[in-house]
Structures are given as C-alpha cells and as structure tokens.
Design an enzyme around this catalytic site. Sequence first.
Site, PDB file in Angstrom:
ATOM      1  N   HIS A 167      -9.265 -16.297 -60.026  1.00 30.97           N
ATOM      2  CA  HIS A 167      -8.653 -15.012 -59.182  1.00 30.97           C
ATOM      3  C   HIS A 167      -8.092 -14.140 -60.411  1.00 30.97           C
ATOM      4  O   HIS A 167      -6.994 -14.344 -61.176  1.00 30.97           O
ATOM      5  CB  HIS A 167      -7.457 -15.832 -58.676  1.00 30.97           C
ATOM      6  N   ASP A 221     -11.716 -15.884 -47.853  1.00 29.99           N
ATOM      7  CA  ASP A 221     -10.313 -15.987 -48.282  1.00 29.99           C
ATOM      8  C   ASP A 221      -9.213 -15.945 -47.051  1.00 29.99           C
ATOM      9  O   ASP A 221      -8.295 -15.575 -47.163  1.00 29.99           O
ATOM     10  CB  ASP A 221      -9.950 -14.931 -49.257  1.00 29.99           C
ATOM     11  N   HIS A 244      -0.874 -17.376 -42.214  1.00 30.65           N
ATOM     12  CA  HIS A 244       0.616 -17.289 -42.646  1.00 30.65           C
ATOM     13  C   HIS A 244       1.344 -17.258 -41.215  1.00 30.65           C
ATOM     14  O   HIS A 244       1.067 -16.565 -40.313  1.00 30.65           O
ATOM     15  CB  HIS A 244       1.146 -16.053 -43.205  1.00 30.65           C
TER      16      HIS A 244
HETATM   17 ZN   LIG Z   1      -7.200 -15.195 -54.790  1.00 28.90          ZN
END
Ligand SMILES: [Zn+2]
Length: 440
Positions: free
Chosen positions: A189, A315, A319
Amino acid sequence: MTTYWIKNVSILGGEPTNLVLSMGKVSHIGDLRGDSLAEDVEDVEGVEGVEQVDGTGLIALPGLVDLHTHLREPGREDAETVLTGTQAAAMGGFTAVHAMANTDPVADTAGVVEQVWRLGREGGYCDVYPVGAVTVGLAGHQLAELGAMADSAARVRVFSDDGQCVSDAVLMRRALEYVKAFDGVVAQHAQEARLTEGAQMNEGELSGRLGLAGWPAVAEEAVIARDCLLAAHVGSRLHVCHVSTAGSVELIRQAKASGWNVTAEVTPHHLLLTDDLAASYDPVYKVNPPLRSSADTEALRAGLADGTIDVVATDHAPHPLEDKDCEWAAAAFGMLGLETALSVVQETMVDAGRLTWGEVADRMSYAPARIGRVGDHGRPLEEGAPANVVLYDPSVRRVVEASESVSLSRNTPYAGRELPGRVVATFRQGRPTVLDGKLA
Ligand SMILES: [Zn+2]
C-alpha cells in the site's frame, strides 16, 4: 452432484456453444457427441441429475479472483463477515478472494490466517485466501511470522500491511527477501506517511477550493519507485496495490521494461470515478488512495489495456453507517466494490473498446490467481479445468440500489448510478453460489 448443462452460452464472447459442468470440473465444451447430454454424462459415477441453464445472450468467464478484499472478520463483524463478504463476492462473479490482514486481531500469525481460511471454507461461497501482515500488528516495526503463515493450512503467499504502508526500507527489503523462500509476494500500500498527514482528497485546485487537505500523487509514486528498486535489488516479487496516478503507471511501465518482477492492480472506482465527486462532501467518495483527476483515470485505463497494470482488484472496504454518515474529515476511508466490479470494467474498458472479454478474464481471473499463486482458480475454461465459472449478461442496464447489496454495509459509491451488465450465475467447483441473479 448435479450436472449443469449451460446451453447456447458465449465463452469469452465467442460463438454460442454448450458448456457442461460435472463433478466439479468443466466436463464438456462444444457440440454434444450424442443426441442428448445424457449420452455424455449419464454413466458418470456420482452424477445425480442434469439441470439445464439457458445461456442465450450470456458470456461465460472463468470465476473472478480478487486480490484485495476487506472481509472485516475478525473484529468488525458489524461492517462485514467472511460469510457476507463472500456472498457479495459471489454476487459479483468471484469464486476466490484474498482477505486483507487489517482485521482485529491483525492476521499476522498462523492462528488468525487459519481462522479466516476456515470461515471461508465453512461458508462455501468463495475460496478465501488470507493475506498475511508484513509487520506485527501492521505497526511497521517488526516482521510478522511470514514463514509460519506460509506453512499454515492457509498457505499464505500474499503479504501486505494494506491500510498502512511498509515505510521502513529495511523492513521492506527483509520482507521481499524472506518471501522468496516460498515464492510469496509483498503487496504494498504505497503511501508516504509524512506527505499525507491529515490528507483528505487528491491534491489539486479542487482540494484548495474545498478546504480539504491535499494528498499529492508523489506520496504514492515515491514509495512505488523505491519499492521497484528494492525488488530489483533483491530479485523478489513486488505487487503494487490500488495504483491511482498517471505517474505510478509510468513507473510500473519502466520497471516492467527493465525486466523487474513487479505487478500492479487498479480498482474499479479509480477507473470510473474522479476527484470532482468530493465537491459533494459526501464521504461515500472518501477512499484511500483518493479519487484522482480525469487525466489519471485515463492513464489507468490505458495502463490496464496495455498490460502495464496486471489486475483489477476491488479493494472492497465495507463500513457501517456511523463511520460514513458524518462530516468528510471524520469519515472512514473506503467503498464497496465486489458486486459492481465487472459492471464497472464493462463500462470503462469493454464498452469503450479497450479490452476484449478474453482480456477481462486475464485481468480479473488469470492474472490475480497467478500473482496470488492460487492453482484452482484463474484457469481457462477448457475441458478438465475446475468448474469455476461466472455467467454474465452484458446487454442489460441497471440502476445500482445500495439497499440491494448483500454486503452488511451500504457504502457503495454507485448508488443511483446506471451501470451495464448483471451476473446471472456463479459456479464454484461446479456448485452454484448464485443462480438467476440470486444467492443459491
Ligand atoms: Zn490499501
């Protein structure tokens, strides 16, 4: 086990044909040898009947493989569980997902990765391949037990501190060296921490106007450049997560031209959405790395088309409402992606004439399986291959409704947006996980 006889289906967009899935394998493709399927399969031991599926107008692709999924279990079962996340994956045409390590506890030991792997097996909707943390607790100070995770029942091959960047160059070098022993890969990342302190959105004229702290492209590109050099230096495999800038694409293009073992992914949202959406101050568009400019989007599409970017990875970052239904600066980073990924790729790449369906199979199935060293997935649809298949109708258009998601969370950036295509069926090892567009 039921045999599925899919009639008149177009494999990777080719001429309509028969596709027969029996006993967990692709058992037959093409004209039938006898007058009916029965003559081909009835005497096979274990077959318990044949179900016909009308494949007219549908495209068959190999089951999709996601290299980058957040399933949130253990620890945040209010956002997603392994079961609900793999159900969302199945609805999106995925038969395998790589579950990121930023859970609570962090997946930095053999015990935690085996727990996630077992939950995937129990659910049965997708094969779940846990990603192991690079550093203990994602804290960036000390290498995690990479070898123990690789040797565990989960057979971890992808390691990432995703959500955090492995900033320490010495640790990154050691991780790259370590994973060579078991043919693993470090998925970075790429985010330079100091350059992104408090950052909220892409740095540019708009971030200044909106009063949101800018996230410069160089914060991503500086880490990618360093890591490409490190991977080349130690002769190891590097994978770059969620590439988001034109400069990153160019760095990866140069690394590949140099013969370095570097692969990269782009998310569906970075292919389709741009930073001007932040002007709404709606935190559903807040994501890490941030949505970028239309020039970046164009470079990402071009990079995916020419193979500089190997993979589309979702990805998928669920949430709960309370973490998104607040002011922008306080909201969590991340958006859903599993159920809409194929539609976004159709819209941005296939309908735009930039990828064929065969190339979609490469970017969303073959290549991610190859990078993750996942043997039973990402195989071309040919006789004898594992029956991991998605049937997709590219001709319909639908308006995305957040409430229709099977994810536990609702933070889709596509709510109210019209997208093409629909997953009609997903088969994992010959058994339907989705049939008639619904969970089986
Ligand atoms: Zn990431």
